[in-house]
Scaffold this motif. Structure first.
Motif, mmCIF file in Angstrom:
data_model
loop_
_atom_site.group_PDB
_atom_site.id
_atom_site.type_symbol
_atom_site.label_atom_id
_atom_site.label_comp_id
_atom_site.label_asym_id
_atom_site.label_seq_id
_atom_site.Cartn_x
_atom_site.Cartn_y
_atom_site.Cartn_z
ATOM 1 N N SER A 179 0.813 -1.224 0.000
ATOM 2 C CA SER A 179 0.000 0.000 0.000
ATOM 3 C C SER A 179 0.840 1.265 0.000
ATOM 4 C CB SER A 179 -0.945 0.013 1.211
ATOM 5 O OG SER A 179 -0.212 -0.004 2.419
ATOM 6 N N ALA A 211 -5.867 -1.412 5.165
ATOM 7 C CA ALA A 211 -5.138 -0.832 4.029
ATOM 8 C C ALA A 211 -4.378 -1.921 3.268
ATOM 9 C CB ALA A 211 -4.168 0.242 4.520
ATOM 10 N N ALA A 215 -5.010 -3.311 -0.595
ATOM 11 C CA ALA A 215 -3.913 -3.361 -1.563
ATOM 12 C C ALA A 215 -3.773 -4.750 -2.165
ATOM 13 C CB ALA A 215 -2.610 -2.940 -0.886
#
Length: 241
Positions: A179, A211, A215
């Protein structure tokens, strides 16, 4: 960590599997469990592998450890329709005692296709002949083989991904950067494309926050595991009877 306490509680009979689910990221269903070795002493102290593997090495009992975890996991999932995996060491792939144990144990095991052995990816480079012999044995026994910690290798990845392995696990050190680091992301994209072109399953491990999960999903990785979903537990949850 108190090494003396670990040493006092160290006994192969006290090493048991803890179970961490692997999820299908498309529908959040549990598709498999990784069975992770934990040392649980008589006073209920639990130790991670990095706290007791030095004792395994000192006692030169890697093969016995693999047999212990395999046997306990195989018994646990014997009558459950669920895939499961264990980690084995570089020592195990050409340890005749472990190989004989594996052949004997799988002779009458139901659905051996549910069983996966995870080998560190570097083993395929460090011991190529032994690894390919072991890979062929697992094919004969109908056991799947995954390469774990697949990130550090680069120059040999094309060759390795042409071997008849069943899956790779993207190392946490790579997954955690997806990410925030474009270079890591580009490397992962190329790796995933190569794997899928060879019909090799890809699992992202060490997913620890949303996150990272987003990703991973953006790269069309279908499977994942990590603390974001569940810590390893003494009992597998949501098993399919």
């Amino acid at each position: 960590m108190h090494r003396s306490a670990v040493a006092e509680g160290f006994d192969l009979d006290n090493i048991v599997p803890y179970f961490q689910p692997i999820l299908n990221l498309n529908d959040n269903s549990v598709v498999s469990y990784e069975c992770l070795a934990r040392l649980v002493t008589t006073n209920e102290q639990m130790y991670l592998p990095n706290q007791f593997l030095n004792l395994v090495e000192k006692e030169q009992c890697f093969g016995q450890l693999a047999q212990r975890i395999f046997h306990a996991s195989a018994q646990y999932f014997h009558d459950i329709n669920m895939d499961w995996s264990i980690n084995i060491s570089e020592h195990d792939i050409d340890d005749q005692g472990f190989i004989d144990f594996l052949i004997d144990h799988m002779a009458d095991y139901p659905n051996p296709q549910r069983v996966t052995l995870e080998v560190v990816a570097a083993t395929a480079i460090n011991k190529p002949e032994a690894f390919q012999r072991f890979l062929q044995l697992c094919k004969t026994l109908k056991i799947k083989v995954f390469l774990d910690h697949f990130a550090a290798i680069s120059s040999n990845k094309n060759h390795i991904l042409q071997l008849p392995i069943d899956g790779i696990k993207l190392d946490g050190s790579l997954v955690k950067q997806l990410s925030t680091n474009q270079q890591a992301k580009d490397f992962a994209i190329h790796l995933i494309e190569l794997a899928k072109a060879n019909h090799i399953q890809v699992i992202a491990e060490h997913i620890e926050d949303n996150a990272t999960l987003m990703a991973v999903k953006a790269l069309n990785v279908d499977y994942g595991q990590g603390y974001y979903f569940s810590h390893p537990q003494a009992e597998a949850e949501e098993v399919a009877e």
